[in-house]
Design an enzyme around this catalytic site. Structure first.
Site, PDB file in Angstrom:
ATOM      1  N   CYS A 146     -62.149  63.212 103.032  1.00 59.48           N
ATOM      2  CA  CYS A 146     -60.887  63.332 102.289  1.00 59.48           C
ATOM      3  C   CYS A 146     -61.114  64.076 100.979  1.00 59.48           C
ATOM      4  CB  CYS A 146     -60.291  61.959 101.997  1.00 59.48           C
ATOM      5  SG  CYS A 146     -58.802  62.062 100.979  1.00 59.48           S
ATOM      6  N   CYS A 203     -54.767  63.908 102.063  1.00 57.27           N
ATOM      7  CA  CYS A 203     -55.314  64.675 103.178  1.00 57.27           C
ATOM      8  C   CYS A 203     -54.529  64.433 104.470  1.00 57.27           C
ATOM      9  CB  CYS A 203     -56.791  64.342 103.394  1.00 57.27           C
ATOM     10  SG  CYS A 203     -57.050  62.695 104.096  1.00 57.27           S
ATOM     11  N   CYS A 240     -52.859  59.020 104.417  1.00 55.62           N
ATOM     12  CA  CYS A 240     -53.329  59.368 103.075  1.00 55.62           C
ATOM     13  C   CYS A 240     -52.406  60.434 102.494  1.00 55.62           C
ATOM     14  CB  CYS A 240     -54.767  59.881 103.152  1.00 55.62           C
ATOM     15  SG  CYS A 240     -55.349  60.591 101.614  1.00 55.62           S
ATOM     16  N   ASP A 294     -45.775  34.639  61.779  1.00 57.76           N
ATOM     17  CA  ASP A 294     -45.107  34.400  63.049  1.00 57.76           C
ATOM     18  C   ASP A 294     -44.916  32.891  63.217  1.00 57.76           C
ATOM     19  OD1 ASP A 294     -44.012  35.008  65.438  1.00 57.76           O
ATOM     20  OD2 ASP A 294     -45.911  35.228  66.495  1.00 57.76           O
ATOM     21  N   TYR A 322     -41.871  31.410  50.581  1.00 54.99           N
ATOM     22  CA  TYR A 322     -41.845  32.769  50.024  1.00 54.99           C
ATOM     23  C   TYR A 322     -40.555  33.152  49.328  1.00 54.99           C
ATOM     24  CZ  TYR A 322     -39.624  33.346  54.576  1.00 54.99           C
ATOM     25  OH  TYR A 322     -38.822  33.197  55.668  1.00 54.99           O
ATOM     26  N   LYS A 328     -42.682  46.019  61.278  1.00 53.01           N
ATOM     27  CA  LYS A 328     -43.357  45.272  62.338  1.00 53.01           C
ATOM     28  C   LYS A 328     -44.599  45.999  62.860  1.00 53.01           C
ATOM     29  CE  LYS A 328     -41.308  42.238  64.529  1.00 53.01           C
ATOM     30  NZ  LYS A 328     -40.007  41.827  65.017  1.00 53.01           N
ATOM     31  N   LYS A 343     -45.792  38.994  57.299  1.00 58.66           N
ATOM     32  CA  LYS A 343     -44.715  38.355  58.042  1.00 58.66           C
ATOM     33  C   LYS A 343     -45.357  37.344  58.990  1.00 58.66           C
ATOM     34  CE  LYS A 343     -40.547  39.555  60.542  1.00 58.66           C
ATOM     35  NZ  LYS A 343     -40.743  38.549  61.602  1.00 58.66           N
TER      36      LYS A 343
HETATM   37 ZN    ZN Z   1     -57.371  61.130 102.414  1.00 58.70          ZN
END
Ligand code: ZN
Length: 708
Positions: free
Chosen positions: A460, A434, A431, A130, A235, A337, A128
């Site tokens: 952390c 933490c 954060c 494009d 085609y 496809k 096919k």
């Molecule tokens: Zn942290």
């Protein structure tokens, strides 16, 4: 989310409006920066909703028509044969469903002319292409009219432009009348050339071959098309007949008609002088079709034209006629496809991840969607700036793109689909793991341009966990059996709290953990023991220092003696000596930039970090330093390489090592600073970029030659 009927109706209306807008831009304006993958993705959602809620299927829905309206500036052409478009299939199951349906219908055919038609069901697979579909009319062998498909019934007369295409014959090898169908496109190399010219003139670039073909063919001035090298594959034969003069002259041997099978039709087209794509194949079963499809999924990028799937047609014309058409499509064929690399989906939520550098990264949680063959439910949004740039909100419909092995990303927000219920996302002030404070990263004394946020808590939990995962990963200490899940468990249970404590682990520490059998505990302890002797570059990389990736680690390790003047052969010496080198020292190493030098010297000047190294040494970690002068290769030294395509004789890792040992460096993306691209089989987008930028492309073999 429980959606009520009103919301569904609103979604359907908004989808229709967005699709109509896209179609207008796409077909009528030939706007280049649009991709029809977004269009089909939205269309698929709309079709699905209309099937489920037929009460909201409106007569003017975009699902009820195909193609685009012809522009007023061209003369309109009423097609003699309606121009259909095939239904799409996206996977093997859908192909199976199609085959089952046609087999049921064939079983009901009464009195087939040849009984073999009933037993033998053959298919022809064609690529096919494009491009832009064109309908070509010949009278007495002469090309008299070329038209675009338009909406399938009425197209545009683009004869003069099509005459400029060299492989559309102006005269056929036989003086017959016929109407044939083909696909026009611009080859990839030509596209690059034309885009360069357009860039020079400050004109918008064509996004792909189809856009370029459409933009050239639908030009009022044929000289524009003639300056561009367009091509055409034919085609299909819609109509064919001997011309009337001939008929009367010798009435017997001019029974020209459409051949009995698609294969013969393609052969006849070739005989007449059309260019037919040579890759078509006769398949006897659906699994043979699947083989062809898989083969071309791999090979498609190698051709100079774009291929977006495989068209499968029943070979027998008799069966084609018996099966006929639905309202919009032929039943006897289907477009299988290739997986879309761009789809649309909905952002259901935005979360925040904390990485090993402490960076807070917003991540979009997506309604799961198939992109380029894999299910995607997350996409990184990088940072707050990126969210602002995309203007993405929770509840938005977005375009998700995935190309090759690249991580999926959101490229666009479809603002037209908003309902007003979308929520703006705000980065957290603390954060999320933490609860510690967050800050903007400051490196080099200046606030960076990007608004990246970092967790400021050095202890952390999330950061430590990610650091350890990186530390033991394949390119670092490479500890077998110590995956993410187990690291998480060890940190959660408080068994380890930093990288060094991995080397203090005992079997007894592991066994109480959930799902840790005695044997796997033994194996892990053994793997840790084995990992303790490690090459310096791998060690430096494992530490996970910001801006000190694989490449930097190798450069530093290779420059210890020559550039930095350090004589180091043990880990102890390294710990004694290395922390004293300065940013300026590091900048002497070719290939090390400001950020890396700063970050490295900062890391090693932190006493906490030196203590960490000391702790590792006490647990038996030893680095291996290669003090011998490197085998410098003049051709490779100082050069930057990029790898693309499948591995040949060497794995990618092996190639990288070879380049580095010879003094070159490896980069992951092509830029004007790239010296060479080493391309294997099926190279990806990097290959095209190299062509665009004029970067030298070499094969693995040629690289081997350079090494000698
Ligand atoms: Zn942290």
């Amino acid at each position: 989310m429980q959606e009520n009927n009103e919301q569904i109706k609103e979604r359907i209306q908004k989808l229709s409006a967005e699709i109509n807008k896209l179609r207008h831009e796409y077909h009528d304006l030939d706007k280049p920066d649009l991709t029809d993958e977004i269009y089909s993705s939205l269309m698929a959602e709309l079709k699905g909703l209309e099937e489920k809620y037929p009460e909201w299927k409106f007569p003017d829905s975009p699902t009820q028509r195909i193609g685009g309206r012809p522009l007023d500036k061209f003369q309109k052409v009423l097609h003699k044969t309606r121009q259909w478009s095939f239904n799409d299939a996206f996977n093997f199951e859908e192909m199976g469903g199609w085959e089952e349906k046609i087999k049921r219908m064939i079983a009901k055919i009464k009195n087939p002319p040849h009984s073999k038609e009933r037993e033998q069901l053959n298919y022809v697979c064609e690529l096919k292409i494009d491009g832009l579909k064109v309908i070509l009319t010949y009278e007495n062998g002469d090309f008299v009219r070329g038209a675009t498909r338009g909406d399938g019934v009425i197209g545009e007369d683009v004869t003069e432009n099509l005459k400029t295409i060299f492989n559309i014959p102006l005269k056929l090898n036989q003086p017959i009348n016929c109407i044939v169908v083909g696909e026009c496109f611009m080859g990839k190399k030509e596209l690059v050339r034309i885009n360069k010219l357009r860039a020079k003139k400050g004109e918008a670039l064509f996004a792909n071959s189809r856009n370029a073909a459409a933009g050239s063919i639908r030009q009022l001035d044929p000289r524009v098309a003639s300056e561009r090298r367009l091509e055409c594959f034919v085609y299909d034969i819609d109509q064919i007949s001997a011309n009337s003069d001939q008929k009367s002259a010798n009435s017997n041997d001019t029974k020209i008609q459409i051949p009995e099978s698609q294969i013969e039709e393609l052969e006849l087209l070739e005989e007449l002088g059309f260019r037919v794509n040579e890759h078509y194949r006769l398949c006897e079963s659906i699994s043979e079709i699947e083989n062809y499809y898989e083969e071309w999924t791999r090979k498609k990028d190698k051709e100079d034209y774009g291929i977006d799937g495989v068209v499968v047609k029943i070979n027998s014309r008799f069966l084609q006629e018996q099966l006929g058409y639905t309202g919009k499509s032929p039943r006897w064929g289907i477009a299988y496809k290739f997986p879309a690399e761009k789809v649309t989906t909905v952002v259901e939520d935005i979360g925040v991840q904390v990485g090993r550098t402490g960076a807070l990264t917003p991540v979009a949680h997506l309604r799961p969607v198939l992109v380029a063959g894999s299910m995607v439910s997350r996409a990184t949004l990088h940072n707050e700036d990126e969210i602002k740039r995309l203007d993405v909100r929770i509840g938005d419909t977005v375009v998700v793109q995935k190309a090759g092995d690249v991580i999926p990303e959101i490229t666009e927000t479809l603002i037209g689909l908003r309902t007003g219920q979308e929520k703006i996302f705000v980065m957290p002030q603390t954060c999320p793991i933490c609860g510690g404070p967050v800050r903007k990263e400051i490196i080099g004394g200046k606030e960076e341009e990007s608004a990246a946020l970092y967790c400021a808590n050095p202890k952390c939990f999330a950061v430590e966990k990610e650091k350890i995962i990186h530390f033991v990963s394949k390119k670092g200490f490479n500890i077998d059996g110590l995956g993410e899940k187990i690291v998480e468990q060890l940190v959660n249970e408080g068994v380890i709290s930093d990288m060094a404590e991995i080397f203090e682990l005992k079997k007894g520490d592991l066994e109480p953990l959930e799902r840790f059998a005695e044997k796997s505990a033994d194996n892990l302890i053994l793997a840790i023991e084995k990992s303790k002797h490690i090459a310096l570059e791998k060690f430096l990389y494992a530490l996970g220092i910001r801006y000190a990736g694989e490449e930097t680690a190798v450069l530093v390790a290779n420059s210890l003696q020559d550039v930095l003047g350090l004589k180091i052969s043990t880990f102890k010496e390294f710990i004694d000596v290395f922390p004293r080198i300065t940013k300026e020292d590091l900048l002497k190493v070719k290939g090390i930039g400001d950020k890396s030098a700063e970050s490295l010297s900062q890391w090693f000047s932190d006493l906490e970090n030196v203590k960490l190294l000391e702790k590792m040494r006490e647990s038996g970690v030893e680095i291996l330093v290669d003090n011998e002068k490197k085998e410098v290769n003049e051709k490779i030294w100082g050069k930057t390489f990029v790898l693309t395509g499948e591995a040949g004789n060497f794995t990618r890792d092996a190639l990288r090592d070879m380049i580095r040992r010879a003094g070159g460096s490896v980069s992951s993306s092509v830029s004007k600073n790239t010296d060479y691209v080493i391309a294997g089989e099926n190279p990806g987008s990097k290959y095209q970029k190299a062509i665009d930028l004029g970067v030298k492309i070499i094969s693995e073999k040629e690289f081997e030659e350079m090494l000698k």
